[in-house]
Scaffold this motif. Structure first.
Motif, mmCIF file in Angstrom:
data_model
loop_
_atom_site.group_PDB
_atom_site.id
_atom_site.type_symbol
_atom_site.label_atom_id
_atom_site.label_comp_id
_atom_site.label_asym_id
_atom_site.label_seq_id
_atom_site.Cartn_x
_atom_site.Cartn_y
_atom_site.Cartn_z
ATOM 1 N N SER A 96 -82.335 -54.907 -23.603
ATOM 2 C CA SER A 96 -83.056 -55.812 -22.244
ATOM 3 C C SER A 96 -82.850 -57.085 -21.630
ATOM 4 C CB SER A 96 -84.229 -55.313 -23.107
ATOM 5 O OG SER A 96 -85.547 -55.950 -22.603
ATOM 6 N N GLY A 97 -82.988 -56.986 -20.804
ATOM 7 C CA GLY A 97 -83.678 -58.505 -19.981
ATOM 8 C C GLY A 97 -84.755 -59.139 -20.053
ATOM 9 N N GLY A 98 -84.919 -59.781 -19.827
ATOM 10 C CA GLY A 98 -86.697 -60.699 -18.950
ATOM 11 C C GLY A 98 -86.238 -62.311 -19.415
ATOM 12 N N THR A 99 -87.461 -62.443 -20.183
ATOM 13 C CA THR A 99 -87.536 -63.784 -20.061
ATOM 14 C C THR A 99 -88.922 -63.793 -21.386
ATOM 15 O OG1 THR A 99 -90.801 -63.588 -19.573
ATOM 16 C CG2 THR A 99 -88.060 -64.417 -18.179
ATOM 17 N N LEU A 100 -89.296 -64.575 -22.818
ATOM 18 C CA LEU A 100 -90.056 -64.340 -24.129
ATOM 19 C C LEU A 100 -90.974 -63.728 -23.633
ATOM 20 C CD1 LEU A 100 -89.581 -65.222 -26.481
ATOM 21 C CD2 LEU A 100 -90.814 -67.441 -25.513
ATOM 22 N N ALA A 101 -91.650 -64.481 -22.745
ATOM 23 C CA ALA A 101 -92.371 -63.597 -22.282
ATOM 24 C C ALA A 101 -92.977 -61.982 -22.324
ATOM 25 C CB ALA A 101 -93.850 -64.227 -21.384
ATOM 26 N N ASP A 102 -92.148 -61.476 -22.081
ATOM 27 C CA ASP A 102 -92.020 -59.782 -21.148
ATOM 28 C C ASP A 102 -92.189 -59.867 -22.848
ATOM 29 O OD1 ASP A 102 -91.698 -60.270 -18.439
ATOM 30 O OD2 ASP A 102 -89.374 -60.427 -18.220
ATOM 31 N N MET A 103 -91.275 -60.465 -23.884
ATOM 32 C CA MET A 103 -91.255 -59.396 -25.086
ATOM 33 C C MET A 103 -92.649 -59.702 -25.755
ATOM 34 S SD MET A 103 -89.014 -57.731 -27.043
ATOM 35 C CE MET A 103 -87.159 -58.336 -26.936
ATOM 36 N N ALA A 104 -92.881 -61.124 -25.808
ATOM 37 C CA ALA A 104 -93.395 -62.006 -26.616
ATOM 38 C C ALA A 104 -95.243 -61.071 -26.627
ATOM 39 C CB ALA A 104 -93.913 -62.962 -26.497
ATOM 40 N N ASN A 105 -95.170 -60.538 -25.376
ATOM 41 C CA ASN A 105 -96.609 -59.836 -24.858
ATOM 42 C C ASN A 105 -96.787 -58.760 -24.524
ATOM 43 O OD1 ASN A 105 -97.990 -62.569 -24.869
ATOM 44 N ND2 ASN A 105 -97.244 -62.421 -22.526
#
Length: 496
Positions: A22-31
């Protein structure tokens, strides 16, 4: 039906919806929780991976008076040579004596692939039992027996009455899963099915008189970290069983008499904790690694609440935190605003990133080796404490993605496993090891020791800067101009 009634554990892709890409940002994962990953996730290009045998051998070779018998090609045990340093150090730290792990191989060849290798395995088991007289023989299946159909469970069952050692079949056929953490389940599966069963030898084992906890460690901690957690738990008046690494086989059954099991790393422990609850009704706590100031306090509060020690633990935590924060004051001016990149196993990366934020660093990127569904809350905690978004990569190795990210976020310091800092070092970034069984990381003392090492690295980062003048990474400017996550297939949520 319990997973332990099956010959081998289920794949983590199915049991925990684990993923490795997976590649993205912390917000992608946290939410978005697991929606950011594709179950059984893939890349259209993958640079390398990790075999199940690497962590599995590390666990098995640590068990005293055991022999690991690899059933497969002789090269499948090669990682045992590198892992033996931790086995030797672990024996020295615990008993003051150097002792190597013992592993052998059936060395399957072309003829065995055609005709089958079970007869060779039977002969090898008899020879190991005669030559070494171990308490345990781990009979480990690599990829080859999994492909040709050799049945290590049937072989172990046939020979058990002929040999003195307990035979523990362990399934590490690497082609069955890309989630290398399945190795922990595989070894726990074998130990639970054989060593935790009631027998005439252990039926008289007495229940301890003091409250007792099982402290799980599958090699995520060295002895120095075990001592720190023992110190914290003994301060609450608890006895501590440490399991499974370096646990003596004759004492393993005592785990079934504990009042509570405590995880030190959810990635490692959930499979066995669930089994102890199902079969022996032992409750468990599985939250996060006790790394960092707030995480250590929260970990202790969970244990204390179970035993009705809430008031006692608050006073203890207050004293520990006051002393630690006073000791950290000398480091904080240098740390303030320094950019840090963390790469490690999922829970270690998240807990350490939270600690670094507590110390005043700016977290600019995190890489986790894989993702399990029960880690979602830890991403949310990290998002709350850092209060900003930054790149987040789920990657089992893949240094080309790491190099691209490093060029973009330009950290002042990089934290990776003891063999995972090379890419950052070649780019001239100061590095500090985040996992090494000879160093301290967990608890309050671990927070101080990590801060001390970080301060030393940041005070003089010249070593890696000099390295970068003489070595180059094998990537072109064309790759650095691309999105670092170009080769990760997009999940349903990412494609929305």
């Amino acid at each position: 039906m319990s997973n332990f009634e099956q010959k081998e554990p289920p794949r983590r892709e199915h049991r925990l919806h684990a993923c490795i890409a997976s590649g993205g940002t912390l917000a992608d994962m946290a939410n978005r929780k697991m929606k950011c990953c594709i179950p059984d996730g893939e890349r259209s290009f993958s640079q390398n991976s990790i075999c199940l045998l690497l962590p599995a051998l590390g666990m098995m070779n640590s068990i005293p008076n055991s022999v690991v018998l690899m059933h497969g090609a002789v090269g499948c045990g090669s990682s045992a040579h590198g892992g033996n340093a931790a086995v030797r150090a672990g024996n020295v730290h615990r008993w003051g004596a150097v002792k190597d792990g013992v592993w052998l191989s059936t060395a399957l060849d072309e003829r065995d692939v055609i005709c089958g290798g079970e007869e060779k395995l039977e002969e090898a088991i008899r020879e190991v039992d005669r030559r070494y007289s171990p308490t345990i023989i781990f009979v480990v299946a690599g990829c080859v027996p999994g492909i040709i159909g050799d049945d290590i469970d049937s072989v172990a069952q046939r020979l058990q009455s002929e040999v003195s050692a307990k035979l523990l079949p362990v399934h590490c056929e690497g082609f069955k899963t890309k989630i290398w953490a399945t190795a922990y389940d595989a070894v726990y599966h074998a130990l639970g099915r054989v060593m935790l069963q009631e027998t005439s030898e252990n039926i008289s084992t007495e229940k301890p008189k003091k409250p007792t906890v099982n402290l799980m460690n599958v090699s995520s901690m060295g002895r120095i970290d075990e001592v720190e957690l023992e110190r914290l738990l003994i301060a609450l008046g608890l006895n501590v069983n440490i399991f499974p690494v370096f646990a003596k086989p004759e004492k393993m059954y005592s785990m079934t008499h504990a009042d509570l099991s405590i995880s030190t790393c959810p990635t490692h422990d959930d499979y066995m904790l669930t089994y102890l609850k199902e079969k022996y009704n032992i409750p468990y706590i599985i939250k996060h690694m006790p790394i960092g100031i707030s995480n250590t306090g929260e970990w202790l509060r969970g244990v204390a609440e179970f035993f009705g020690l809430t008031n006692e633990v608050e006073e203890f935590i207050k004293e520990e935190e006051v002393e630690l924060k006073k000791a950290l004051e000398e480091f904080k001016p240098l740390f303030s605003g320094k950019k840090v990149f963390v790469s490690a196993g999922e829970f270690r990366a998240l807990s350490t990133a939270i600690l670094l934020a507590e110390l005043g660093f700016e977290v600019v990127a995190v890489r986790s080796y894989h993702h399990d569904e029960f880690a979602d809350t830890e991403y949310e905690k990290l998002a709350k404490i850092t209060a900003k978004d930054f790149p987040l990569n789920i990657a089992n190795c893949q240094p080309f993605e790491e190099a691209n990210l490093l060029r973009r976020v330009k950290p002042d310091i990089f934290l990776g496993h003891m063999n995972g800092n090379a890419t950052a070092a070649k780019l001239g970034v100061a590095t500090t090891v985040i996992y090494n069984v000879g160093l301290q990381f967990v608890g309050y003392q671990g927070a101080y020791q990590l801060a001390r090492r970080l301060h030393r690295q940041l005070t003089n980062p010249n070593f890696n800067q000099n390295i970068s003048k003489w070595v180059n990474l094998p990537y072109s400017q064309g790759w650095y101009d691309q999105d670092p996550f170009t080769y990760i297939k997009k999940g349903e949520a990412q494609g929305e």
